[in-house]
Design an enzyme around this catalytic site. Structure first.
Site, mmCIF file in Angstrom:
data_model
loop_
_atom_site.group_PDB
_atom_site.id
_atom_site.type_symbol
_atom_site.label_atom_id
_atom_site.label_comp_id
_atom_site.label_asym_id
_atom_site.label_seq_id
_atom_site.Cartn_x
_atom_site.Cartn_y
_atom_site.Cartn_z
ATOM 1 N N ASP A 280 31.814 -85.170 -16.470
ATOM 2 C CA ASP A 280 33.166 -84.738 -15.253
ATOM 3 C C ASP A 280 34.609 -83.429 -16.220
ATOM 4 O O ASP A 280 33.981 -83.314 -17.205
ATOM 5 C CB ASP A 280 33.872 -85.519 -14.527
HETATM 6 C C1 BGC Z 1 37.185 -84.740 -10.686
HETATM 7 C C2 BGC Z 1 35.534 -84.438 -10.246
HETATM 8 C C3 BGC Z 1 35.772 -82.989 -10.269
HETATM 9 C C4 BGC Z 1 36.177 -81.963 -10.745
HETATM 10 C C5 BGC Z 1 35.706 -80.870 -11.044
HETATM 11 C C6 BGC Z 1 37.156 -83.682 -11.599
HETATM 12 O O1 BGC Z 1 38.499 -84.085 -11.992
HETATM 13 O O2 BGC Z 1 36.815 -85.791 -10.949
HETATM 14 O O3 BGC Z 1 35.370 -85.345 -8.974
HETATM 15 O O4 BGC Z 1 34.419 -82.717 -9.132
HETATM 16 O O5 BGC Z 1 38.003 -82.517 -11.294
HETATM 17 O O6 BGC Z 1 37.327 -81.011 -10.402
#
Ligand code: BGC
Length: 749
Positions: A280
């Site tokens: 993530d």
């Molecule tokens: C989230 C993810 C997301 C990623 C990209 C993160 O903060 O937890 O679910 O896909 O950002 O935007």
């Protein structure tokens, strides 16, 4: 920068790339051939994903792509820019490896479907799949080839803002719907022009954040991890999900990003997953904040060894993997596996053959089929929680109708969380939908009453009361704006916010039927308003076509058919509250098997004895998992099993008669639950094992059939093994988790 506008002039056969050679037949051959030619820096480049937005980002990205130090970007949505970046990768980088272009396309792109939790209320995998097809088609038309969805995190805590993005509390339902989303995004073939790679997230346990506070630690025992949290991921992987994202959270002391047991032992060794695992956002670097890595280099080592292939938006891999490999701390073999996983995904996406996007190959945005699916999805997501005295449907001939509330005409808010690209100009609000449904025949009196859902000002309540008094019925659209749910948007109090509860009570005094329509990103504790409303329709954040769907259901053009994918507590203090809990040694019922509706009303403590319940809130939810009323009346009878005993390799056929004794055509979601009465580990009081959507006209009846085998009864047992154990089972079929039509059978040795 020269954008590649006329991509038809790009002759694919002219790309003189190493993987083009005839003899490289299989994906694996191509992967290996590529890896053989890659320098260490080029390999690490494939494991690096960076943000594609910001003033100087594109120039910087172009440079990194050209020199092979960047293999993937996220959040760029301009098709010309994307085509140009792909061109640089294909024509100006040494190995001509195309880019992954990622975006959070969670529940629609320009056309927005209901939030995933709302879609889950449809209990309709085919419809959920169609929603993902539309999202993929619109997103692919801009060059996006990878979405960070579906999120299949089980959540039992509506305080957690990301419950909006989830498919509910049940591992089977979330697994079926998550698998359907994967198939919708990825299509028949990942290399089709409308297909984008799915990313199942957040592996795993993110939804168990302590206290419902986003990013908080999760403490998930092995039994729960396997029997609950991992199951929907397994279903999505089995459906062919090409990629997975690791969770931000700490799990029992080992953050998911560094969790070799989950990322390698379970995911790769047991499940044989061979696609890409991405971290993530900056989660590798955050291993330092978790206190498990001593600096970026140690974080990069922990994450890569554990099983992260690609780092999203961080500098740990790009800054330190080279050192780690040359010093021998990270083996070349491991690095090559990480690179192979990413290349495999790129090859399966067909990007090497077809990296460019021509928007004119696509139907555009918010095209008729997209709006049709968005409307059907919204219709089937609506859950009728309460309908005293058949308040709904309203008659088409009603002379006047009050439409009141801050969410009655809020085109953007009804789209919900995670709608980076959602276009509110296409939104049909409840007010729009109702007005166009009734035309001139009904006088619609609109009053916003509150500036927004959080407003405490009661200034306009007198006006609202007059509007209600001057109308034959009141449609009261309350809930939460989209910003009140989603990532890092958790709430400790999940009542209707602001002065909304007071508004309900004020309008109740008008003496007109009150139809509460709730637009929200989570279950809302409605215990303090339920008695002031004649009907309650839960709409979630219903997306682009939400208002049209609400109008169709309110006026009975179509019967509501949504069922709750999460338990609705009465007050927040009951959280976590979920239907598939354990019995405990002291259940608040004299029976061994708790039927949640056994005790009609909250009973004082004396009658429940020393049992698992609250003095001030009992043990029952306000609305149970699977609940949802209909304009039809469904009668279940003649529950029959093909045998009273089955051997492990035999199949049990379960049939039930379903009759619509009401006056309306309607759809019912028939649900099958079981309970394993004695196990080597304690088993839930009920577990969903099957469901079917059945349409029946007035007085129509049918036989609904389910098949069960030992594998449906399997669980993670005391020995840490997956399998069913012989013994007796109870089985229920009905319209919610309160189903009381019960039978018994035995699984033999
Ligand atoms: C989230 C993810 C997301 C990623 C990209 C993160 O903060 O937890 O679910 O896909 O950002 O935007």
């Amino acid at each position: 920068m020269n954008a590649v506008n006329d991509i038809s002039s790009t002759n694919k056969n002219e790309i003189n790339a190493p993987w083009k050679k005839q003899e490289m037949q299989s994906v694996e051959t191509k992967v290996n051939a590529l890896i053989e030619q890659m320098t260490l820096a080029e390999k690490i480049g494939q494991l690096n994903m960076q943000d594609g937005t910001g003033e100087h980002a594109v120039a910087y990205l172009a440079m990194s792509i050209r020199n092979g130090s960047l293999g993937s970007i996220l959040n760029q949505t301009n098709v010309e820019t994307i085509n140009e970046l792909q061109r640089i990768a294909l024509e100006e980088s040494r190995l001509k490896i195309p880019l992954l272009i990622a975006r959070d396309v969670i529940h629609g792109f320009k056309t927005v479907m209901p939030i995933p939790l709302g879609q889950a209320a449809s209990w309709n995998p085919e419809l959920v799949k169609q929603g993902a097809v539309i999202a993929a088609t619109e997103a692919a038309s801009t060059g996006i080839n990878w979405t960070f969805a579906p999120m299949v995190d089980i959540s039992r805590d509506p305080r957690w803002g990301r419950i909006a993005e989830s498919l509910g509390e049940d591992p089977y339902l979330a697994g079926e719907l998550g698998a359907a989303m994967v198939k919708g995004f990825q299509g028949e073939n990942l290399s089709d022009k409308n297909s984008i790679a799915a990313c199942v997230k957040h592996f795993v346990g993110y939804g168990a954040a302590e206290g419902g506070r986003d990013y908080s630690a999760t403490n998930i025992p092995d039994n729960e991890m396997h029997n609950v949290y991992l199951r929907p991921f397994k279903a999505a992987v089995d459906a062919g999900a090409e990629t997975l994202m690791a969770s931000f959270s700490d799990i029992d002391g080992v953050p998911a990003t560094a969790n070799d047991y989950l990322l390698t032992d379970v995911l790769r060794d047991e499940w044989k997953f061979d696609g890409t695992v991405v971290s993530d956002w900056n989660a590798v670097g955050e291993l330092e904040d978790h206190g498990i890595a001593d600096g970026e280099k140690s974080a990069a080592l922990l994450a890569s060894v554990a099983g992260i292939d690609m780092e999203m938006a961080g500098k740990c891999f790009s800054g330190h993997l080279e050192d780690l490999v040359t010093s021998g701390q990270l083996s070349t073999e491991k690095l090559d596996q990480m690179v192979a996983n990413v290349l495999r995904t790129k090859l399966r996406l067909g990007l090497f053959d077809n990296p460019y996007t021509n928007p004119s190959d696509y139907p555009g945005i918010a095209y008729p089929e997209a709006l049709k699916v968005a409307k059907e999805s919204a219709v089937q997501s609506l859950v009728l929680l309460k309908n005293d005295n058949d308040t709904l449907p309203l008659s088409n001939n009603i002379a006047s109708l009050a439409v009141i509330g801050p969410l009655a005409d809020a085109p953007y808010e009804q789209l919900g969380t995670w709608i980076f690209d959602g276009d509110a100009t296409f939104s049909v609000t409840a007010l729009n939908g109702i007005q166009s449904f009734v035309g001139d025949s009904t006088k619609v009196n609109y009053c916003k009453a509150l500036a927004n859902s959080r407003s405490e000002s009661t200034e306009a309540f007198d006006d609202a009361l007059q509007v209600a008094k001057a109308s034959d019925a009141v449609i009261l659209c309350l809930g939460e704006e989209s910003i009140l749910s989603g990532e890092a948007h958790c709430r400790a109090d999940i009542d209707l916010p602001g002065a909304q509860v007071e508004l309900v009570k004020t309008l109740h005094a008008a003496g007109k039927p009150i139809i509460l329509v709730v637009l929200a990103g989570r279950s809302i504790t409605l215990g303090n308003v339920v008695d002031y409303c004649d009907a309650i329709l839960f709409a979630w954040h219903p997306g682009t076509m939400g208002g049209a769907a609400i109008a169709d259901v309110v006026f009975g053009k179509v019967s509501p058919s949504g069922k709750l994918p999460v338990t609705f507590p009465s007050v927040v203090g009951q959280v976590p509250m979920y239907y598939n809990h354990k019995n405990t040694g002291r259940p608040p019922s004299k029976e061994k098997v708790i039927l949640m509706d056994e005790i009609e009303e909250f009973a004082p403590q004396t009658s429940l004895g020393m049992t698992a319940f609250y003095l001030d809130a009992g043990y029952k939810p306000l609305f149970a998992f699977g609940h949802g009323l209909s304009y039809g009346e469904f009668e279940y009878s003649q529950l029959q099993l093909s045998a009273s005993k089955i051997a492990p390799r035999e199949e049990l056929t379960v049939t039930v008669n379903l009759k619509n004794t009401g006056a309306c055509q309607a759809e019912e979601v028939v649900q099958l639950y079981t309970r394993d009465l004695v196990g080597s580990v304690t088993r839930p009081v009920k577990e969903l094992k099957g469901f079917k959507r059945i349409a029946l006209g007035p007085n129509e009846e049918t036989t609904v059939t389910f098949k069960l085998t030992a594998s449906d009864l399997a669980f993670y047992n005391r020995k840490g093994k997956w399998g069913a154990e012989p013994g007796k089972f109870h089985l229920w079929v009905g319209g919610s988790s309160l189903a009381d039509l019960c039978a018994e059978f035995e699984l033999t040795e």
